[in-house]
Design an enzyme around this catalytic site. Structure first.
Site, mmCIF file in Angstrom:
data_model
loop_
_atom_site.group_PDB
_atom_site.id
_atom_site.type_symbol
_atom_site.label_atom_id
_atom_site.label_comp_id
_atom_site.label_asym_id
_atom_site.label_seq_id
_atom_site.Cartn_x
_atom_site.Cartn_y
_atom_site.Cartn_z
ATOM 1 N N HIS A 62 0.838 -1.201 0.000
ATOM 2 C CA HIS A 62 0.000 0.000 0.000
ATOM 3 C C HIS A 62 0.871 1.249 0.000
ATOM 4 O O HIS A 62 0.892 2.020 0.966
ATOM 5 C CB HIS A 62 -0.929 -0.005 1.209
ATOM 6 C CG HIS A 62 -2.029 -1.005 1.100
ATOM 7 N ND1 HIS A 62 -2.536 -1.687 2.185
ATOM 8 C CD2 HIS A 62 -2.729 -1.446 0.032
ATOM 9 C CE1 HIS A 62 -3.492 -2.499 1.786
ATOM 10 N NE2 HIS A 62 -3.619 -2.373 0.486
ATOM 11 N N HIS A 99 0.172 -9.857 1.751
ATOM 12 C CA HIS A 99 -1.104 -10.056 2.431
ATOM 13 C C HIS A 99 -1.624 -11.490 2.311
ATOM 14 O O HIS A 99 -2.425 -11.939 3.128
ATOM 15 C CB HIS A 99 -2.181 -9.134 1.840
ATOM 16 C CG HIS A 99 -1.899 -7.678 2.023
ATOM 17 N ND1 HIS A 99 -1.539 -6.848 0.977
ATOM 18 C CD2 HIS A 99 -1.923 -6.909 3.123
ATOM 19 C CE1 HIS A 99 -1.363 -5.627 1.439
ATOM 20 N NE2 HIS A 99 -1.582 -5.631 2.727
ATOM 21 N N CYS A 121 3.613 -13.183 3.312
ATOM 22 C CA CYS A 121 4.412 -13.101 4.529
ATOM 23 C C CYS A 121 4.324 -14.429 5.282
ATOM 24 O O CYS A 121 3.229 -14.977 5.458
ATOM 25 C CB CYS A 121 3.897 -11.967 5.409
ATOM 26 S SG CYS A 121 4.687 -11.889 7.038
ATOM 27 N N GLU A 151 -5.659 -8.949 3.635
ATOM 28 C CA GLU A 151 -5.086 -10.038 4.436
ATOM 29 C C GLU A 151 -6.188 -10.867 5.077
ATOM 30 O O GLU A 151 -6.146 -12.099 5.071
ATOM 31 C CB GLU A 151 -4.170 -9.478 5.523
ATOM 32 C CG GLU A 151 -3.568 -10.573 6.406
ATOM 33 C CD GLU A 151 -2.883 -10.057 7.644
ATOM 34 O OE1 GLU A 151 -3.105 -10.642 8.728
ATOM 35 O OE2 GLU A 151 -2.125 -9.073 7.552
ATOM 36 N N THR A 189 -2.622 -9.766 11.307
ATOM 37 C CA THR A 189 -1.271 -9.522 11.835
ATOM 38 C C THR A 189 -1.042 -8.085 12.260
ATOM 39 O O THR A 189 -0.193 -7.816 13.115
ATOM 40 C CB THR A 189 -0.197 -9.889 10.784
ATOM 41 O OG1 THR A 189 -0.407 -9.115 9.591
ATOM 42 C CG2 THR A 189 -0.212 -11.362 10.470
ATOM 43 N N SER A 245 -3.401 1.991 3.775
ATOM 44 C CA SER A 245 -2.621 1.075 4.617
ATOM 45 C C SER A 245 -3.281 0.920 5.977
ATOM 46 O O SER A 245 -3.338 1.862 6.775
ATOM 47 C CB SER A 245 -1.188 1.596 4.788
ATOM 48 O OG SER A 245 -0.513 0.892 5.806
ATOM 49 N N ASN A 247 -2.281 -0.813 8.636
ATOM 50 C CA ASN A 247 -1.393 -0.696 9.794
ATOM 51 C C ASN A 247 -1.004 0.756 10.048
ATOM 52 O O ASN A 247 -0.815 1.168 11.190
ATOM 53 C CB ASN A 247 -0.158 -1.597 9.650
ATOM 54 C CG ASN A 247 0.853 -1.078 8.649
ATOM 55 O OD1 ASN A 247 1.731 -0.289 8.973
ATOM 56 N ND2 ASN A 247 0.749 -1.532 7.410
#
Length: 306
Positions: A62, A99, A121, A151, A189, A245, A247
């Site tokens: 992202h 993701h 990941c 994800e 995550t 994004s 996170n």
């Protein structure tokens, strides 16, 4: 000392300003691994070691700057399953981003004979295995996370009809485990660790036969903890990352609770000089999809120009 910025008025930089950059800011292991894999594929095609074209299923990360650079190097972003199904059979490579994706995406690509470069990941892969195993054992599975995040969509695709995504307290309170089912709880995550604990507590109080697996990435927990600490100690906080994004959005929320003057930017061009021109201390953090060069540019401008 005065500085002209983007044609704006000059601002006097306060003597003794401190600028603190989070050590955990920027690419995480999984994102760096995925981006490197794309560039390796580009190199392999150029050297005749692999056959193009190269595709990524969704933006590899992202971050618009990185995605634009890859597009200029010939990488095409595919956004939908229909895009995958329309690919010429046996031609090119599709890179699965960090993701991860649902099981049926692999099936589509295999049926069409498309080469797969899997950059999922490893921490996300672990969640896929957990959900797959518990679903196969007949358990109900709750994924704590944002339901429309790629994800989480991918994780859900390794479950079954008893796999549910829960994002907030109301959903947790209303959730009822199907009769005769054990419950397994996992997490996106990048989910906020404190929120995860709060939601898990809701399930534990109901007395279910439950196994809780904290699958929040350690890097995410460390990034959030460090951001919270820095934000509580500075006059202004800058959070860098793509607007889509997840996170980075969570980092912004965490920092905003600690520091009222928190700013969410994608690049230095988004930062208004007025926001930091008169403060004595500035903190900087960045999401997992933010390249080091963008962090460095923001740091330099805040320290010298603004």
């Amino acid at each position: 000392m005065n500085a002209q910025v983007k044609g704006a008025a000059s601002f006097e930089i306060p003597e003794g300003r401190t600028v603190t950059v989070a050590k955990t800011a920027g690419f995480c292991f999984g994102v760096e691994r995925a981006v490197n894999q794309v560039y390796e594929q580009i190199k392999a095609v150029k050297e005749g070691k692999a056959e193009g074209p190269i595709y990524t299923y969704g933006p590899i990360i992202h971050n618009e700057e990185v995605v634009r650079d890859l597009e200029e190097k010939g990488v095409t972003v595919l956004d939908t399953e229909e895009d995958l199904k329309a690919l010429p059979e046996g031609k090119g490579t599709v890179i699965i981003r960090s993701h991860g994706v649902s099981r049926h995406i692999y099936d589509i690509l295999k049926e069409r004979g498309i080469r797969i470069a899997d950059a999922t990941c490893p921490f996300v892969k672990k969640i896929h295995r957990i959900v797959d195993e518990h679903a196969a054992a007949g358990d109900a599975v709750v994924i704590i996370g944002s339901p429309f995040h790629p994800e989480v969509e991918g994780i859900r695709g390794w479950g079954n009809t008893y796999t549910t995504v829960i994002e907030n307290e109301a959903e947790a309170q209303n959730y009822v485990v199907p009769e005769g089912k054990k419950l397994c709880v996992v997490s996106q995550t990048t989910f906020n660790y404190n929120k995860f604990q709060d939601l898990v507590e809701k399930f534990l109080k109901k007395g279910y036969d439950i196994s809780v697996l904290n699958t929040i990435c350690n890097a995410t927990q460390e990034r959030q903890s460090e951001a919270r600490r820095i934000a509580s100690e500075v006059d202004a906080m800058i959070v860098i990352g793509g607007k889509s994004s997840s996170n980075t959005q969570k980092l912004y929320e965490i920092c905003r609770r600690e520091c009222e003057n928190t700013y969410y930017i994608q690049t230095v061009d988004d930062l208004e000089p007025e926001s930091v021109s008169s403060v004595r201390s500035v903190g900087i953090t960045a999401g997992a999809s933010t390249p080091k060069n963008i962090i460095k540019e923001v740091h330099t401008n805040v320290r010298i120009k603004f």
